[in-house]
Design an enzyme around this catalytic site. Sequence first.
Site, PDB file in Angstrom:
ATOM      1  N   ASP A  83      15.956  50.587  32.248  1.00  0.00           N
ATOM      2  CA  ASP A  83      16.454  50.528  30.880  1.00  0.00           C
ATOM      3  C   ASP A  83      17.914  50.104  30.734  1.00  0.00           C
ATOM      4  O   ASP A  83      18.309  49.618  29.700  1.00  0.00           O
ATOM      5  CB  ASP A  83      16.250  51.867  30.181  1.00  0.00           C
ATOM      6  CG  ASP A  83      16.826  53.030  30.976  1.00  0.00           C
ATOM      7  OD1 ASP A  83      17.479  52.780  32.011  1.00  0.00           O
ATOM      8  OD2 ASP A  83      16.619  54.174  30.557  1.00  0.00           O
ATOM      9  N   ARG A  93      19.419  57.095  24.878  1.00  0.00           N
ATOM     10  CA  ARG A  93      18.648  55.863  24.674  1.00  0.00           C
ATOM     11  C   ARG A  93      18.413  55.582  23.201  1.00  0.00           C
ATOM     12  O   ARG A  93      18.864  56.322  22.326  1.00  0.00           O
ATOM     13  CB  ARG A  93      17.286  55.991  25.370  1.00  0.00           C
ATOM     14  CG  ARG A  93      17.382  56.377  26.821  1.00  0.00           C
ATOM     15  CD  ARG A  93      16.043  56.267  27.467  1.00  0.00           C
ATOM     16  NE  ARG A  93      15.429  54.997  27.122  1.00  0.00           N
ATOM     17  CZ  ARG A  93      14.448  54.434  27.797  1.00  0.00           C
ATOM     18  NH1 ARG A  93      13.953  55.027  28.852  1.00  0.00           N
ATOM     19  NH2 ARG A  93      13.954  53.282  27.411  1.00  0.00           N
ATOM     20  N   TYR A 150      17.933  62.112  34.454  1.00  0.00           N
ATOM     21  CA  TYR A 150      17.606  62.046  35.880  1.00  0.00           C
ATOM     22  C   TYR A 150      17.957  63.401  36.462  1.00  0.00           C
ATOM     23  O   TYR A 150      19.123  63.826  36.380  1.00  0.00           O
ATOM     24  CB  TYR A 150      18.425  60.966  36.586  1.00  0.00           C
ATOM     25  CG  TYR A 150      18.013  59.554  36.236  1.00  0.00           C
ATOM     26  CD1 TYR A 150      16.895  58.968  36.824  1.00  0.00           C
ATOM     27  CD2 TYR A 150      18.752  58.795  35.329  1.00  0.00           C
ATOM     28  CE1 TYR A 150      16.520  57.675  36.521  1.00  0.00           C
ATOM     29  CE2 TYR A 150      18.381  57.499  35.015  1.00  0.00           C
ATOM     30  CZ  TYR A 150      17.268  56.944  35.615  1.00  0.00           C
ATOM     31  OH  TYR A 150      16.906  55.662  35.312  1.00  0.00           O
ATOM     32  N   PRO A 163      17.357  54.277  40.855  1.00  0.00           N
ATOM     33  CA  PRO A 163      17.479  53.694  39.520  1.00  0.00           C
ATOM     34  C   PRO A 163      18.682  54.192  38.729  1.00  0.00           C
ATOM     35  O   PRO A 163      19.037  53.604  37.711  1.00  0.00           O
ATOM     36  CB  PRO A 163      16.188  54.145  38.833  1.00  0.00           C
ATOM     37  CG  PRO A 163      15.826  55.431  39.499  1.00  0.00           C
ATOM     38  CD  PRO A 163      16.337  55.336  40.909  1.00  0.00           C
TER      39      PRO A 163
END
Lengths: 673, 673
Positions: free
Chosen positions: A53, A287, A295, A371
Amino acid sequence: MTGSVPTREDHVDVLIVGAGPAGLMLSTWLSRCGIKTRIVDKRGTKIFNGQADGLQCRTLEIFDSFDFAQRVWRESNHMIEICLWNPDENGTIRRSSRIPDTIPGISRFQQVVLHQGRIERFFLDTMKEHGNLTVERGVLPVSFQFDETKAGDFDDYPISVELRTLSDEESTPSQRQQHHKSVDGQETTVNDGLFRSNLVADDTDDLIRLTEANHADQTELIKAKFLVGCDGAHSWVRRQAGFKLEGDSTDYIWGVLDIIPITDFPDIRHRCAIHSASEGSVMVIPRENKLVRLYIQLLATNHENGSKADRSWITPSIILQSAQRIMHPYKLDYTYCDWWTAYQIGQRVGDNFSLRERVFLAGDAVHTHSPKAGQGMNVSMQDTYNLGWKLAHVVKGYSEGSILKTYQSERKMIAQDLIAFDHRFSRLFSGRPAKDIMDEEGVSMEEFQNAFEKGNEFASGIAVNYGASPIIAKEGQIISKPQLATKIDIGKRMPSFKVLNQADARPWHLQELLKSNGRWRVIVFPGRLTEPSNMQRMQMLGKRLEEPDSFVQRYTPPGQSIDSVIEILTVHPGPRAGIELLDIPEAFHPYHSDIGWDYWKVYVDDESYHEGHGQAFANYGIDPSRGASVIVRPDQYVSWVGEMDDYEEMSRFFAGFMRQQFAAKGAVDGAGS
Amino acid sequence: MTGSVPTREDHVDVLIVGAGPAGLMLSTWLSRCGIKTRIVDKRGTKIFNGQADGLQCRTLEIFDSFDFAQRVWRESNHMIEICLWNPDENGTIRRSSRIPDTIPGISRFQQVVLHQGRIERFFLDTMKEHGNLTVERGVLPVSFQFDETKAGDFDDYPISVELRTLSDEESTPSQRQQHHKSVDGQETTVNDGLFRSNLVADDTDDLIRLTEANHADQTELIKAKFLVGCDGAHSWVRRQAGFKLEGDSTDYIWGVLDIIPITDFPDIRHRCAIHSASEGSVMVIPRENKLVRLYIQLLATNHENGSKADRSWITPSIILQSAQRIMHPYKLDYTYCDWWTAYQIGQRVGDNFSLRERVFLAGDAVHTHSPKAGQGMNVSMQDTYNLGWKLAHVVKGYSEGSILKTYQSERKMIAQDLIAFDHRFSRLFSGRPAKDIMDEEGVSMEEFQNAFEKGNEFASGIAVNYGASPIIAKEGQIISKPQLATKIDIGKRMPSFKVLNQADARPWHLQELLKSNGRWRVIVFPGRLTEPSNMQRMQMLGKRLEEPDSFVQRYTPPGQSIDSVIEILTVHPGPRAGIELLDIPEAFHPYHSDIGWDYWKVYVDDESYHEGHGQAFANYGIDPSRGASVIVRPDQYVSWVGEMDDYEEMSRFFAGFMRQQFAAKGAVDGAGS
């Protein structure tokens, strides 16, 4: 070959396997350049939520060169500030510092977050609009042959790949569904991303075996000039080429939740790195659509190096409980979870990126890592952004095939840098914070902050600096004169400042003029044109450019527009009102009998009415009394800096790798032919 | 009625006749607000080229409130500078001055040019996306009945309109095609816009007569609460209401060419006003896609006042030759002409804008004038932007019907101002330039430039200032305290400066927070919240707002989100890092059990990392130690300015026209109920 005869056959310039971001970036490039391309993906649908993302500034600059950055910019969440949270002397987490997420001034964009499915949508839309290219989904490559004897001739098709169309069932991965009971007792069904996680096995080989048994009648044989594997960490293309990934896994397992958080944690809409005293770490990534990605460190396992952890115990509830422990005393809960997954950090780089410059690997097929740094999708797309125009120029016969060697020389270094960055960053983030200066096993929070701040420059994508090669004139036969443009780094992307169109006074960021359409650019920054000597240099340069064997003329196929291979742009130091466009030689604003002069080639470094003064000459470090010229690659990286009218050196530069488009009519200038 | 019985019948809240920009703006508003609407147009297709094209800053602000300004901004040509050209002492035209096309600082947008067809496309796309409303084309209203006895009850349907679906042939106007031979001998076919010009008769009555004769079986009867005529200068709705336009025509005839010019005129990509010594005037409007629009004075006729000129002699060649004479000694030619037309300037305003607040007229149906000032499409769209939310609030029962009276009181004045501006501007532009100060018949070029510069403020659309009414608290029972926000004008649109989101530090232009979704806003600008007295005032105001009979609660229908009718926004003077969002009372960032706190209601006037400091308090003229509150209408116009915590006056303001959504549970505060 599968042993039976395919029912159909097709010839393509480029076959792309895998329609994730790397594959789609490549197919977008190739469709803009008019290259015959097919792109296949074994999955039946695109991604709708979860996955990667984070988008770097540099990625947004690239999107803008394809005209869809504004869609990302509007829909995404903009990341402005990073807050670091550490244990205080009592072991309670507290905010220790705030730093800007994107280094101010580094780019006209800042890092944003938008889920991969939307990015893929924008690629698909733009491919549809420019070139009408679509992804063939539920299509699997099942055999590969490479005829090395044909590898030297770029008009030939040395690659054969057999494709099989899967059934709907085969192309839809089985996906667990979790029911998570929230505080208010509601049950929700949540998409589980584990099927794409590195904790589960890939199903490609099973599907190929199925093909061999039953489906030979549904295959198609593709003869291709080039094959590009954008098919992920388990890359089938990589295995056909006989290459492998090198590196190892760490012991850390992380969970990921995309939720609408219900929390009193004050920085939930900032990017945060939270180190608890002894419960592990959380990274917060705010987001779009009110979502926040967390995370969450789950625990340290002690498997053999590289083995996979058991995943059956991982559920959203387990992940949430870990987060709650880490973020204590703040409360955290949710009723809506959009997606979740878990992964084990592994860092690997491919040993080879290319087989004889005919088969290429890109994205996760040649580098895998964690990530959290938000790099993966970006570096993957930038792999194929580097490759796309080179393939197009070789297919079209504009360039020698030799430029394709720069793909590996330029991108392997980036992948190695990425893995080194990720390795260091992961270790610092996964480690327990040091209690004090004597606690040598703990991670120093000062060191972590330093790494974070340095990482920010790397993470912007702006730091990429390609080494010397025939298309980067840093050393060797052709050497730039960097002192003429002290703030332009040869090998890095061209920086962008605002300039005004000479004809209509409209401000543009220089980068907006460098669209990804496959053109090389020579950007001429003349000295002040009100001084006759500078105007005279412009006239001389214009005269050379207009000669029938000039490098602009000789590399442009007959019948094509004169700016279609090498475009000449001018930025003069002003003042705008001190000169008329038609005073500038016609080579810099070509005339066409049907539509008159071109009003979109000459720009000026001057004050605008509404958007300030870009101070381009000062920001590029170019002396406005002397000027400079800059050669910029089709992917916006700077190839050469020299005297504004050094026609001979520009000509030699292009002669090093370009192919003349017509038989020489007379004397040929330059040294490289 | 046509005398026969329609085969179908439908009930709608609003029927719109005419799907030009005015009609589409209205249908877009109503579809956003969820109002049952139908919109019909007698033409079979939308416009593809030509017609109106100039877009004011204010129009772009409005488009942005509907989320499509960025499409216009990208596709349009931006007008940056105006160049004035006049005869010099030898009678040769020369550039006499350059002025900015948009007054710097007036708006975050500048005037741009994009043809009407694209604007209509953006409206159609957004209507499709939000509410799935489409235009019914080739549909003609053929009869009208109004039952005055039902006009008092806004739940009733006093209007009956019979609609007929036209054949393809009927809905396609006959359009002349011209062959123009260009310099290089090529013939081109050019779209002729005369069929929509005021030099030809309208065909509506013929079509209605046809209906009466043959087509009664293809009609549908619409029962409507409201009917809005956006059906142009020949408005059928206006005639049904018995109203007329008042004013007259001038003697000037102008030709219009949309061409890709081949010219050595240096300012062809600037907006120019060119006065020749004796050949007339040209206005240059550079457009998108390399086009330039030229308005070219053809000659002065001497018909009776208001009569129409013969048009048969007008061709693109005639128009071009006039332009060539005016622009001499510069050369002008073209090979590509996109569109052309000719018109005679007329200036008229409707005597009434509304019949009993049930039938409304907007756009060309109530004001016609010359197109050169680029105002027509803008003022027409702003008519219905003014009307749309008022209709929606009355249909939904949020507001008393009395607010509909403000449509005429607010918009008729604007139409009259527009006609006065156009009258003066046209006379100055069409007149011969004065040879010297003794030449009294000539037009002074200084006077022209003054008019142009003044006109620029009017032409931006930002100068609109609505008079006192129940929804503009300038005088009467509720009076604003303008001294608390010295740079916010009550009655004008809310100015916009950048502020940062308190929760994530992202900069927003304040206007971006004022989307056109039908909500009223109370924008609270508290004094510095680090001072306890200011925080105490916030707490008191928050407490009042949360009471079950507060104006926010009482005007919101039960079950709807608390911000759906009146939204509370906060902008505090900072510093951002000096306060946490959760320190601010919950009334200003409401909590929802499923999604936690609302992070998008509280903003701060502070420095951003990447986009500077908006200096909102200074730019609004608000004292950061005292604060102020501002009530903003759903169309972004300022209704009221007062003390930041003057709950009683805010409550009285809303009580003047809002309808309580539930039975009072106890004592009712405020004075207006």
